[in-house]
Design an enzyme around this catalytic site. Structure first.
Site, short mmCIF file in Angstrom:
data_model
loop_
_atom_site.label_atom_id
_atom_site.label_comp_id
_atom_site.label_asym_id
_atom_site.label_seq_id
_atom_site.Cartn_x
_atom_site.Cartn_y
_atom_site.Cartn_z
N ASP A 8 -54.31 -47.31 42.93
CA ASP A 8 -54.89 -48.35 44.16
C ASP A 8 -56.43 -48.44 43.72
O ASP A 8 -57.05 -47.58 42.88
CB ASP A 8 -54.87 -47.71 45.58
N SER A 9 -56.91 -49.36 43.98
CA SER A 9 -58.47 -49.57 43.94
C SER A 9 -59.23 -48.51 44.47
O SER A 9 -60.34 -48.21 44.27
CB SER A 9 -59.01 -50.87 44.56
N CYS A 71 -51.28 -51.30 46.02
CA CYS A 71 -52.36 -52.07 46.28
C CYS A 71 -51.99 -53.44 46.32
O CYS A 71 -51.26 -53.83 45.18
CB CYS A 71 -53.63 -51.89 44.92
N THR A 73 -53.48 -56.16 46.51
CA THR A 73 -54.21 -57.03 45.79
C THR A 73 -53.95 -57.20 44.34
O THR A 73 -53.93 -58.02 43.75
CB THR A 73 -55.85 -56.68 45.98
N GLU A 187 -63.85 -47.57 52.55
CA GLU A 187 -64.24 -46.78 51.39
C GLU A 187 -65.78 -46.02 51.50
O GLU A 187 -65.89 -45.27 50.67
CB GLU A 187 -64.48 -47.90 50.06
N CYS A 221 -52.56 -54.61 53.29
CA CYS A 221 -53.34 -53.78 52.29
C CYS A 221 -53.24 -52.36 52.66
O CYS A 221 -53.13 -52.14 54.00
CB CYS A 221 -55.03 -54.32 52.87
N THR A 222 -53.24 -51.80 51.59
CA THR A 222 -52.65 -50.10 51.79
C THR A 222 -53.79 -49.35 52.23
O THR A 222 -53.64 -48.56 53.19
CB THR A 222 -52.31 -49.64 50.39
N HIS A 223 -54.96 -49.88 52.52
CA HIS A 223 -56.38 -49.16 53.15
C HIS A 223 -55.85 -49.28 54.77
O HIS A 223 -56.53 -48.37 55.54
CB HIS A 223 -57.38 -49.93 52.81
N1 DGL Z 1 -55.64 -51.23 48.95
C1 DGL Z 1 -55.94 -52.47 48.42
C2 DGL Z 1 -54.85 -53.37 48.72
O1 DGL Z 1 -53.71 -53.07 49.23
C3 DGL Z 1 -57.22 -52.45 48.63
C4 DGL Z 1 -57.84 -53.76 47.71
C5 DGL Z 1 -59.42 -53.73 47.85
O2 DGL Z 1 -59.83 -53.00 47.12
O3 DGL Z 1 -60.14 -54.68 48.35
O4 DGL Z 1 -55.29 -54.81 48.93
#
Ligand code: DGL
Length: 308
Positions: A8-9, A71, A73, A187, A221-223
């Site tokens: 993930d990011s 992620c 994205t 974040e 979005c996984t966040h």
């Molecule tokens: N967890 C990422 C997702 O599912 C976050 C993307 C980001 O870093 O903006 O999209």
């Protein structure tokens, strides 16, 4: 023997990792968060693709046979190109350089999520909450197009719909909402503070104003599950106005889909080692990652720093 790589990011993929490890605890995992370059969701296609490919290559070089882009994205912007353009060449090189036959594959999180949508919505009005990059890719809309849905018959009869909330022939109505502030809040560790309520309310109000009949919100979005408490509290207020809105988080859906994939693909499953371990890597400061990740996972972890 090989591991399962989870990428993930930043911290968001931990929500997927947790669910996967709950369902498939026997495998060995390598988690990689590119926190130094997060958020990805406001970057262009070229940048997201390049960053994601760098991470995928790193995980392959460190013995991962299967990589989950945890992620949305990266799944939306980079997965298809990596699967179609890069993986054939990577696998070709692996065959040449490895004595044992080694094959790698990369999977995303959007398809397993989309498959759950028709089983949950009753009104057929669905909202997608995601990063600006995921929204602009229209990946959810395109994937939902392949799913059959009818409000009367359940998820079997094919109906058509349009992406901007205007339904055609009475099928699913899909409305997207970009939430550019949610990932930066998470974040930076500000997501549980009062200030985050403003941005939770802002995007939920905006999407429900676009389509007041939405009864299902996909956390695309996984966040976002890390904001779930605030999201649900906000949606409680809609409930008191007579709206019952369900949220779809991706963890258990992705875990079930991976279990199914492994059952159907012994060529990857049989490469995987079974010691139940998990190692954590971050491109940011390792202590900071360890501290935040331990909070998110409710158990202490120790991460290492890497450069991509
Ligand atoms: N967890 C990422 C997702 O599912 C976050 C993307 C980001 O870093 O903006 O999209």
């Amino acid at each position: 023997m090989a591991k399962i790589g989870i990428f993930d990011s930043g911290y968001g993929g931990l929500t997927i990792l947790e669910a996967i490890r709950k369902q498939l605890p026997e495998y060995d995992y390598l988690y990689l968060g590119d926190n130094a370059r997060a958020p990805y969701g406001t970057h262009s296609f070229d940048v997201i693709y390049r960053y994601t490919l760098e991470a995928v290559n790193y995980l392959i070089d460190h013995d991962c046979a299967l990589i989950i882009l945890a992620c949305n994205t990266a799944s939306a912007k980079a997965l298809r190109t990596i699967q179609q353009k890069d993986l054939p060449e990577i696998n070709h090189q692996l065959q040449i350089t490895n004595h044992q036959s080694r094959r790698v594959n990369v999977l995303g999180v959007i398809r397993p999520t989309v498959e759950a949508v028709p089983t949950i919505t009753k009104t057929g009005h669905v909202g997608i909450l995601a990063t600006p990059a995921t929204v602009s890719s229209e990946s959810y809309v395109l994937e939902l197009e392949k799913i059959s849905y009818s409000p009367q018959d359940g998820p079997t009869a094919k109906r058509s719909y349009s992406a901007n909330g205007l339904t055609a022939e009475g099928g699913l109505v899909v409305t997207q909402q970009a939430c550019p502030m949610w990932v930066p809040l998470i974040e930076s560790g500000e997501h549980l503070n009062d200030g985050a309520d403003y941005f939770v309310d802002k995007y939920l109000t905006e999407i429900l104003a676009k389509d007041p009949q939405i009864d299902t919100l996909v956390l695309g979005c996984t966040h976002y599950p890390l904001l779930l408490e605030k999201i649900n509290r906000n949606l409680e207020m809609s409930r008191s106005r007579g709206l019952e809105i369900k949220t779809i988080a991706q963890g258990s859906l992705v875990a079930a889909s991976l279990a199914d994939y492994l059952a159907r693909h012994p060529e990857y499953r049989d490469q995987l080692s079974l010691n139940g371990t998990c190692h954590y890597l971050t491109t940011e400061n390792a202590d900071r990652f360890s501290q935040s990740a331990s909070l998110f996972l409710n158990s202490p972890i120790l991460a290492s720093h890497i450069d991509l």
